[in-house]
Design a protein around this motif. Structure first.
Motif, short mmCIF file in Angstrom:
data_model
loop_
_atom_site.label_atom_id
_atom_site.label_comp_id
_atom_site.label_asym_id
_atom_site.label_seq_id
_atom_site.Cartn_x
_atom_site.Cartn_y
_atom_site.Cartn_z
N GLY A 72 90.88 61.36 -101.88
CA GLY A 72 91.23 60.47 -103.42
C GLY A 72 91.79 60.32 -104.71
O GLY A 72 91.41 62.36 -105.29
N THR A 73 92.32 59.86 -104.75
CA THR A 73 93.12 60.29 -106.17
C THR A 73 92.97 58.98 -107.40
O THR A 73 92.56 58.02 -107.15
N VAL A 74 93.21 59.22 -108.00
CA VAL A 74 93.74 58.35 -109.54
C VAL A 74 94.96 58.42 -110.37
O VAL A 74 95.44 59.34 -110.10
N THR A 75 95.04 57.01 -111.70
CA THR A 75 96.10 57.08 -111.99
C THR A 75 95.79 57.44 -113.15
O THR A 75 95.08 57.36 -113.68
N ALA A 76 96.86 58.81 -113.65
CA ALA A 76 96.12 59.85 -115.02
C ALA A 76 97.70 59.04 -115.65
O ALA A 76 98.47 58.66 -115.53
N GLY A 77 97.26 59.23 -117.26
CA GLY A 77 97.18 58.41 -118.44
C GLY A 77 98.71 59.52 -118.49
O GLY A 77 99.02 60.38 -118.21
N PRO A 78 99.43 59.02 -119.23
CA PRO A 78 100.99 59.97 -119.63
C PRO A 78 99.93 60.80 -120.90
O PRO A 78 99.19 60.84 -121.10
N CYS A 79 101.41 62.19 -119.40
CA CYS A 79 100.48 63.28 -120.44
C CYS A 79 101.88 64.34 -121.01
O CYS A 79 103.02 64.03 -120.45
N ALA A 80 102.26 64.65 -122.12
CA ALA A 80 102.66 65.43 -123.03
C ALA A 80 103.76 66.83 -122.14
O ALA A 80 104.87 66.74 -122.05
N LEU A 81 102.91 67.09 -121.01
CA LEU A 81 102.96 68.53 -120.48
C LEU A 81 103.64 67.57 -119.35
O LEU A 81 104.08 68.52 -118.17
N ARG A 82 103.61 66.28 -118.90
CA ARG A 82 103.97 65.34 -117.75
C ARG A 82 105.79 64.99 -118.01
O ARG A 82 105.90 64.25 -117.47
N GLY A 83 105.47 65.07 -119.59
CA GLY A 83 107.53 64.54 -119.93
C GLY A 83 106.02 62.98 -120.17
O GLY A 83 107.28 62.21 -119.96
#
Length: 368
Positions: A72-83
């Motif tokens: 299962g997946t969840v939505t992760a919040g914005p991350c600096a390492l993902r731009g």
């Protein structure tokens, strides 16, 4: 917790060239990578994310590949390492990323124990910083590695850590390469076998035990070859020099182990083998190429001496470019700005056989 404790184990040896992954597999890689990282954060605090290890991410993917349905997946919040982008990541409660997180912590715990033991025994050059860091971080990392009872029990984590804690003693008395690499083989075998148990596919356990043992030995050999020149200068212990093993013999062993892993993967019951194969076979193929300076498929008449091969770059040059590659999805083989020198490059691999280039070594692939 000091980064100096993890400079040799932080990222592992398996990593994908993103250009070789379609969008689905690239998203799956990031989902597991970020899932393991966030599982470490949610369970053990921000600093524990420093232990994130790509080999452990592969273990997480291997669990997922054996299950009847995807994690299962969840939505992760914005991350600096993902731009600063959001992303769908594997949910922290899933067994796959929990195993990846526990494996990362176990590797880091074993590393700190080994660092301390080598300092005490004289197998490594004295370093107050490394000794102090290992003394401070070791007990905490061991406690965290044992925290997830379900996963640590599947691995046999207490016994595994106890076994690895005696590595320095083994190195002091061992006379063969098999004895020295035995601890790595047993540890990787236990972790790979645990993926079958956690995925509910017990028929895969025996084969995965063998694959894990072969991978552990190969990883130890690659580390020994990569460090040979440095160790000869510092006087640190090196398995090759200690046993009189030649570079050519290590090369032959790595090829044999790679072939065995490739064969073993073909006999597993997997729901989806695409990413696992690209990481375990393709990633190990690339690691061998990077360390030895020649491709496993190629035949060279003059492999060169250790001093002629280029050593792995310093840890800060390995980490910084790969933060972008791992966590944003940009690869050196696409249009990009080289993080090492700021120069912009067109895609170098559109008309190039990527299997033969150093696409995954960011600072070295931009001459195309």
């Amino acid at each position: 917790m000091s980064v100096s404790c993890f400079d040799d184990c932080m990222f592992g040896i398996l990593r994908p060239c993103m250009t070789h992954l379609d969008s689905e597999l690239a998203d799956l890689w990031r989902a597991h990578m970020c899932g393991v990282c966030l599982t470490l954060r949610s369970g053990h605090g921000q600093l524990s994310r420093l232990t994130t290890n790509t080999d452990a991410v592969v273990v997480s993917i291997l669990v997922d590949a054996q299950r009847d349905s995807a994690s299962g997946t969840v939505t992760a919040g914005p991350c600096a390492l993902r731009g600063m982008r959001t992303a769908q990541v594997i949910a922290p409660g899933e067994l796959s990323v929990r195993l990846g997180a526990t494996t990362s912590l176990t590797l880091a715990s074993a590393k700190t124990t080994d660092v301390l033991a080598e300092q005490v025994s004289g197998l490594a050059a004295p370093s107050r910083l490394r000794t102090r860091s290992a003394r401070m971080a070791g007990p905490r990392l061991r406690h965290k590695a044992l925290a997830d009872a379900t996963v640590s029990s599947a691995i046999g984590c207490p016994e595994l850590l106890d076994d690895l804690s005696h590595q320095a003693e083994v190195e002091m008395r061992a006379s063969t390469l098999d004895e020295i690499t035995g601890g790595s083989a047993r540890a990787a075998a236990a972790v790979f076998a645990a993926t079958a148990e956690l995925a509910g596919v017990p028929e895969n356990r025996e084969v995965l035990t063998r694959i894990g043992a072969d991978f552990g030995r190969c990883a130890h050999l690659l580390d020994a070859v990569a460090d040979l020149e440095k160790d000869s200068k510092t006087g640190d212990f090196n398995p090759l020099s200690a046993t009189g093993t030649s570079i050519e013999a290590a090369w032959d062993d790595c090829l044999r182990l790679l072939a065995a892993i490739r064969t073993g993967l073909g006999t597993l019951r997997l729901r989806d083998d695409r990413l696992v194969t690209k990481l375990l076979v393709g990633g190990l193929n690339h690691a061998i190429t990077e360390v030895f300076g020649r491709r496993p498929e190629a035949v060279f008449t003059s492999p060169g001496s250790p001093s002629q091969r280029q050593p792995l770059p310093p840890i800060h040059k390995r980490i910084l470019p790969w933060i972008g590659v791992y966590c944003t999805g940009y690869a050196c083989c696409a249009d990009h700005t080289n993080p090492c020198n700021g120069k912009h490059h067109q895609s170098g691999c559109q008309n190039v056989d990527c299997d033969g280039c150093e696409c995954c070594s960011c600072c070295e692939c931009c001459d195309f």
